[in-house]
Write an enzyme that holds these catalytic residues in place. Structure first.
Site, short mmCIF file in Angstrom:
data_model
loop_
_atom_site.label_atom_id
_atom_site.label_comp_id
_atom_site.label_asym_id
_atom_site.label_seq_id
_atom_site.Cartn_x
_atom_site.Cartn_y
_atom_site.Cartn_z
N ASP A 144 7.78 -5.11 -9.04
CA ASP A 144 9.23 -4.94 -9.08
C ASP A 144 9.62 -3.65 -8.37
O ASP A 144 9.15 -2.57 -8.70
CB ASP A 144 9.71 -4.90 -10.54
N SER A 197 17.20 -7.82 -9.89
CA SER A 197 15.95 -8.51 -10.23
C SER A 197 16.17 -9.87 -10.86
O SER A 197 15.19 -10.58 -11.10
CB SER A 197 15.13 -7.63 -11.19
N ASP A 199 9.61 -0.23 -10.32
CA ASP A 199 11.06 -0.18 -10.15
C ASP A 199 11.67 0.98 -10.94
O ASP A 199 12.51 1.72 -10.43
CB ASP A 199 11.65 -1.51 -10.61
N ASP A 255 10.32 -8.13 -5.54
CA ASP A 255 11.63 -8.76 -5.63
C ASP A 255 12.65 -8.10 -4.71
O ASP A 255 13.50 -8.75 -4.12
CB ASP A 255 12.14 -8.78 -7.06
N HIS A 256 12.57 -6.78 -4.58
CA HIS A 256 13.52 -6.04 -3.75
C HIS A 256 12.91 -4.69 -3.38
O HIS A 256 11.90 -4.27 -3.94
CB HIS A 256 14.84 -5.82 -4.50
#
Length: 543
Positions: A102, A152, A379, A420-421
């Site tokens: 993440d 997310s 993250d 995810d990003h």
């Protein structure tokens, strides 16, 4: 079963205590930043740092993208393009493991690689993470239906359900307006995940995370909701802006325990026990449960799985003999788990340890499995502008990937690693080989002759400016474990970025995970390789 009484939590009278010295991590996402506030909800939501309601508002969705079929067709087209190339690999994937870092931007991957090498006493740039050695790599386009930079939840819907949706939403199409519970409860707007596809094919399934079992990323495997923050019934009131009622909107924790595919998971390991317990019960970590409805969802789970057990510390997890149980839940904190550097090793298992136990659980069935494993605190480290934590969490993540490689047969297990990003973390200037990745760039200065950090963020809390707005010398501060790295724009917390993220694949049909693809194509490729789901599969070509 007597041997396991010590690891079975007595769910109906959950009053155990914990001696854990771990530090609770505050929730990242706060409605104050993301939405126009209602006064009554502001206080309840003040513990978060970014507001998902504000994030979700004022964003338009292209009409065509509101239908699931739009994304299915796009995925099938991208699969067809890859199948036009020579197909040297005829192997079917019996098992699929999806690893999700993440917030693991490509810059985070590069910095973690250097950090890994420097921990060995080497310059660092020459090192590699376990998944960087995979034979095939690609790029994933991470935008969601109504947002240039995603969260997310919409990304989890993409890489687990194969459909892009609106920011903050999970398991539903972009046709559902934000905080519209009736829309998210409508079967016409719901989309199934690859976990459901796997279960339909008779496979074992499970989720592993260092966040909570009801957090956005793992929830993409089972939940369908208009707001990722509806994790418990209490949250529906807190985040629903007065428009939603827990009686007509099913919270994420309830979905996990009582609805398919969540109720059928063989293993679930992570944090977040509070979302499953009523506020009249004290959890093992000396905190009250969060539910207002009086329901003990863990007791309900035990009733559904009489052969299942629940572990709430590392020793309990590691001592589980999977051959003697049917299902396993591990919940190791009230909320998200602790950063590895701050965790009590007696209380909280590592991601690699959870991965090992999860693989042991899902490997019991002959038909294979789908397993989702998330390194969720990468993250959090980046949000806090702390590469000290984000890089350590990335190294924990790559160790979990290595654990999976060591435990599985490469001839029958497809392993995909992605994110995810991204986060706007930069590796800046022209530092010489071996420059400490967490330190100052000794080779470059700003226009005033002041050295700057090698790692910097676009948005964050600390700009390190003097009374004249000039950058200060960080020589005496940088390098401390609690040091917050500099950022350019002053914000309440670090933010996501819209960069493409990496995809790394090994095992049967891993050659398909190359080039640039929509994030929503990822589960369709995994389904193709393992012959599950309703789209094109490798088995379609069998005589």
């Amino acid at each position: 079963m007597k041997t396991y009484l010590g690891i079975i939590l007595v769910l109906s009278a959950l009053v155990a205590t914990s001696s854990s010295a771990s530090i609770d991590i505050p929730e990242i996402h706060n409605q104050f930043q993301l939405v126009g506030e209602s006064v009554s909800a502001l206080k309840a939501r003040a513990g978060n740092l970014i507001d998902p309601n504000a994030m979700a508002k004022g964003k338009a969705t292209p009409e065509a993208e509101k239908k699931a079929q739009f994304w299915y067709d796009l995925a099938y087209e991208e699969i067809a393009q890859r199948l036009e190339q020579p197909q040297l690999d005829k192997r079917k994937a019996k098992n699929v493991i999806l690893f999700l870092g993440d917030g693991m931007s490509l810059s985070t991957v590069a910095a973690a690689r250097i950090h890994k090498g420097q921990l060995k006493g080497n310059p660092g740039e020459e090192d590699s993470l376990s998944f960087e050695k995979f034979p095939y790599t690609g790029l994933s386009r991470t935008y969601c239906s109504n947002a240039q930079v995603p969260d997310s939840a919409c990304t989890a819907t993409a890489y687990l359900c194969g459909v892009k949706t609106n920011i903050v939403a999970l398991g539903i199409t972009a046709a559902v307006n934000f905080n519209n519970c009736s829309g998210s409860e409508d079967p016409a707007n719901r989309v199934d995940s690859i976990a459901a596809w796997a279960q339909a094919a008779g496979k074992s399934t499970g989720i592993v995370t260092t966040t909570t079992l009801t957090h956005a990323s793992p929830s993409g495997a089972y939940a369908k909701t208009t707001n990722r923050f509806f994790e418990s019934d209490t949250d529906i009131v807190t985040y629903g802006e007065g428009e939603n009622d827990p009686a007509t909107c099913t919270d994420i924790a309830t979905q996990l325990i009582t609805q398919a595919p969540g109720k059928n998971f063989d293993v679930m390991l992570g944090g977040g026990i509070g979302k499953f317990l009523p506020n009249t019960i004290t959890d093992p970590f000396n905190k009250k449960g969060e539910r207002s409805d009086g329901v003990n969802l863990l007791s309900r789970w035990q009733g559904l799985h009489p052969g299942g057990v629940l572990a709430y510390n590392r020793n309990q997890l590691l001592s589980v003999n999977v051959s003697r149980i049917t299902n396993l839940i591990g919940t190791f904190r009230s909320g998200v788990m602790s950063f590895n550097k701050l965790a009590d090793p007696k209380e909280e298992p590592t991601l690699a340890e959870m991965t090992r136990k999860a693989i042991e659980m899902v490997s019991k069935r002959d038909d294979g499995y789908f397993l989702f494993v998330e390194g969720g605190l990468i993250d959090y480290g980046n949000h806090f502008n702390s590469p000290t934590h984000s890089l350590t969490e990335t190294l924990q993540f790559e160790q979990a990937v290595q654990e999976a490689l060591d435990l599985t047969d490469p001839e029958e297990t497809l392993i995909v690693v992605t994110s995810d990003h991204a986060h706007p973390l930069t590796i800046s200037g022209y530092p010489s080989r071996g420059t400490p990745i967490l330190g100052l760039n000794q080779d470059d200065t700003d226009v005033n002759g002041v050295k700057y950090a090698t790692l910097n963020y676009a948005v964050g809390t600390n700009q390190y400016l003097d009374e004249h707005g000039q950058r200060i010398d960080l020589t005496d501060q940088i390098g401390a474990e609690d040091f917050i790295h500099p950022s350019y724009i002053h914000g309440t917390i670090g933010v996501h970025a819209g960069d493409d993220v990496g995809i790394f694949a090994t095992g049967p049909q891993s050659h398909l995970f190359t080039g640039v693809m929509q994030q929503s194509t990822i589960p369709h490729l995994m389904a193709y390789a393992s012959c599950i789901g309703k789209g094109p599969t490798l088995c379609d070509n069998e005589d």
